[in-house]
Design a protein around this motif. Structure first.
Motif, PDB file in Angstrom:
ATOM      1  N   GLU A  27       0.829  -1.218   0.000  1.00 10.84           N
ATOM      2  CA  GLU A  27       0.000   0.000   0.000  1.00 10.84           C
ATOM      3  C   GLU A  27       0.860   1.263   0.000  1.00 10.84           C
ATOM      4  O   GLU A  27       0.589   2.203  -0.743  1.00 10.84           O
ATOM      5  N   ARG A  28       1.891   1.237   0.839  1.00 12.51           N
ATOM      6  CA  ARG A  28       2.761   2.427   0.889  1.00 12.51           C
ATOM      7  C   ARG A  28       3.518   2.587  -0.425  1.00 12.51           C
ATOM      8  O   ARG A  28       3.681   3.702  -0.936  1.00 12.51           O
ATOM      9  N   THR A  31       1.189   4.088  -2.892  1.00 18.55           N
ATOM     10  CA  THR A  31       0.890   5.488  -2.560  1.00 18.55           C
ATOM     11  C   THR A  31       2.060   6.394  -2.936  1.00 18.55           C
ATOM     12  O   THR A  31       1.882   7.457  -3.557  1.00 18.55           O
ATOM     13  N   GLU A  32       3.267   5.962  -2.583  1.00 17.29           N
ATOM     14  CA  GLU A  32       4.442   6.783  -2.896  1.00 17.29           C
ATOM     15  C   GLU A  32       4.691   6.834  -4.403  1.00 17.29           C
ATOM     16  O   GLU A  32       5.026   7.884  -4.959  1.00 17.29           O
ATOM     17  N   ALA A 122      -1.279   2.218  -9.859  1.00 14.97           N
ATOM     18  CA  ALA A 122      -1.101   3.547  -9.248  1.00 14.97           C
ATOM     19  C   ALA A 122      -1.650   4.629 -10.171  1.00 14.97           C
ATOM     20  O   ALA A 122      -2.303   5.576  -9.708  1.00 14.97           O
ATOM     21  N   LYS A 129      -8.762   9.453  -8.380  1.00 13.00           N
ATOM     22  CA  LYS A 129      -8.767  10.532  -7.385  1.00 13.00           C
ATOM     23  C   LYS A 129      -9.429  11.784  -7.949  1.00 13.00           C
ATOM     24  O   LYS A 129     -10.098  12.530  -7.249  1.00 13.00           O
ATOM     25  N   ALA A 154      -4.391  -0.340  -4.868  1.00 14.99           N
ATOM     26  CA  ALA A 154      -4.123   1.065  -5.209  1.00 14.99           C
ATOM     27  C   ALA A 154      -5.357   1.927  -4.972  1.00 14.99           C
ATOM     28  O   ALA A 154      -5.274   3.041  -4.446  1.00 14.99           O
ATOM     29  N   ALA A 157      -5.829   2.411  -1.276  1.00  9.27           N
ATOM     30  CA  ALA A 157      -4.855   3.338  -0.695  1.00  9.27           C
ATOM     31  C   ALA A 157      -5.131   4.778  -1.104  1.00  9.27           C
ATOM     32  O   ALA A 157      -5.001   5.697  -0.301  1.00  9.27           O
ATOM     33  N   LEU A 158      -5.527   4.981  -2.344  1.00 13.93           N
ATOM     34  CA  LEU A 158      -5.627   6.362  -2.851  1.00 13.93           C
ATOM     35  C   LEU A 158      -7.033   6.936  -2.844  1.00 13.93           C
ATOM     36  O   LEU A 158      -7.188   8.167  -2.782  1.00 13.93           O
TER      37      LEU A 158
END
Lengths: 351, 351
Positions: A27-28, A31-32, A122, A129, A154, A157-158
């Motif tokens: 997840e991180r 996100t990154e 991603a 978003k 993704a 997470a976003l």
């Protein structure tokens, strides 16, 4: 620049990439990575943009996808061979290179099969978003193959998606996807049909693998207000959506010259209006306008996303040490003495 | 296809490439490689041909050079940065990949800095076999940098050149070249000027490195009957010969659309007549016609030569074992379960 180890290029193998994702956490990582993609989309104008260079054959395609921001240069090698799966091979495999524009020297060689699934997911989540209906928590995923879990995580997470409705013509694929995502905070329903999967979903992700014009979504399946994340249609002759859906949607794309050849919009007139995603991210164009609008992200995958992924991986190397040293570049003591290096190697003891 | 080791791509590092050349012997390597190049030039029509994809910057260029014969696919990554030498870096570094068109899977990753010098020399010597004056044993080499020894040995192996007249604006480069070639059966003279170097030479090789329009050969230096092997002029704005020489020569090129941009003939009208080298090799066009004719091979380096080199190296792997195994391709037990592979890697003990 130090003169030590000029021959070495850091290499991230499949094994190291898996360790890298697991050490950082998927997840991180997503996100990154999405942050790097947004950053590069905001400076879109800086990039060298060419459509990918494709070598088509009867069974598939091999592509090179280069780009540069003037300081760094990246390219990805990627194939697409739908028949591979029947022989126990991956449909898509990929690797990539990041290089220094100033010297032309490669700085990173990495597997990109896993990394491509991550960057595709991603990018889809970044698009959502800006485009998905506010507060959408339910996503249908049609096509539950190699990319489906990455997409789900993704979006979680976003965008906060936490309810999944899975459908695949092969139910075992849906079960595999549900099993892999167990314990990650999703409420998961396996559906009998595509129609059932889209019920109540604010976001519809299509990510099937067949190399043909299929109709994964028919017009009647898509209600007003949804966001469609169309990932699977990504080469000439491979589409997933009925043309009528496209005509009802506001369409967002990565790079129009490429998407008009490879994306869902290959079904439309070459001047059908589309919005470039980077313009939405850079606040130069509007994303979702109202709650009834159907938004469609016609994802095909563009070189700049791979560039972002290569940058992200490169930036993780020092802290994690998760790379090997590849003796890829000839480095004679005297640059003009390549042949002398070869001669001297002949008299060295065998390694 | 066996299911074992689907993740592995054979990798030839710089160290292994040097061992490979030394085990085979540089003369035999060049001779056999020239055979592969001639074979591929004879079936020229089969190949996918696109000009290289170049990313130019202030200090140099990064290029991808792909091609395919329908069964195999190859590409080379290569940079050209003349300023690198001043920083102790190579002007040109390269690596390449050979892949199976049927599956899209890479079959070989190899260094190509050394291999490019070898294939460039082998191609020049193949051209000279068809174009140089009969019995020419004396070659002038103007520019005694990294490629000069390879050129000398290829010409010795393929055309019988055994007298060299070396000239470089930096005399230490000529001394380096002469020293490296000592004991290989050449009679070598280091010259004070380019004019002196070409005296009595039936073949003139120009292989300088400056990224500019230079005049390494002026018109009065070139007498009738010689063969000019023009290697150094290989990108826009980089030429070595005075235009008047071109106008007196019969010009042979690899791939006209590329050579007209990158070669010596960028100085000429875009419709100036040239002959494609492959047609000479395939006996579809005449090579040298008479003893007075000036022939000019305007070498820029084409993707098919790299393809031949990749094929040749691939064919040496089994017998020599001179490769490593690179974990480059994700290979889940079940192709659709890329994410599951990642999950399972997280619970394995660290390697």
């Amino acid at each position: 620049m130090t003169t030590a180890k000029l021959n070495i290029v850091p290499f991230v193998s499949v094994d190291r990439m898996m360790k890298l994702v697991n050490v950082i956490g998927v997840e991180r990582f997503l996100t990154e990575l999405a942050g790097y993609i947004e950053e590069d989309f905001r400076r879109w104008d800086l990039f060298d943009k060419t459509p990918r260079i494709a070598s088509h054959s009867h069974d598939g395609v091999i592509e090179l996808m280069p780009t540069s921001d003037g300081r760094l240069y990246g390219f990805k090698y990627v194939n697409g061979h739908p028949k591979n799966m029947r022989q126990g091979l991956q449909t898509v495999t990929a690797f990539g290179v990041l290089a220094d524009v100033g010297s032309g020297y490669p700085m990173l060689l990495t597997e990109m099969t896993i990394l491509t699934a991550l960057r595709t997911a991603a990018t889809s989540a970044v698009a959502a978003k800006y485009l998905a209906p506010r507060g959408a928590r339910t996503m249908a995923i049609i096509g539950n193959g190699a990319q489906s879990e990455f997409q789900a995580i993704a979006f979680k997470a976003l965008t906060g998606v936490d309810r999944l409705r899975l459908y695949d013509i092969d139910r075992s694929a849906s079960r595999k996807c549900a099993k892999n995502l167990a314990g990650m905070g999703f409420d998961i329903t396996i559906c009998e049909t595509g129609q059932e999967a889209v019920e109540g979903a604010g976001i519809i992700t299509t990510v099937t693998a067949d190399k043909q014009c299929a109709t994964i979504l028919t017009d009647n399946m898509v209600g007003s207000g949804v966001h469609i994340n169309a990932v699977g249609g990504d080469c000439p002759g491979k589409t997933e959506l009925h043309r009528d859906i496209l005509l009802r949607s506001d369409i967002f794309v990565e790079f129009p010259p490429q998407t008009r050849i490879e994306g869902e919009i290959q079904q439309l007139d070459p001047d059908h209006p589309v919005t470039e995603l980077w313009q939405v991210i850079a606040a130069k164009a509007q994303g979702r306008r109202d709650a009834k609008q159907i938004t469609l992200f016609d994802s095909v995958g563009f070189a700049i996303e791979d560039f972002s992924a290569l940058r992200y991986v490169r930036d993780q190397l020092q802290a994690t040490g998760l790379y090997e040293e590849l003796d890829l570049l000839a480095d004679p003591d005297e640059p003009r003495d390549l042949f002398g290096m070869l001669l001297r190697a002949a008299v060295q003891p065998a390694a």
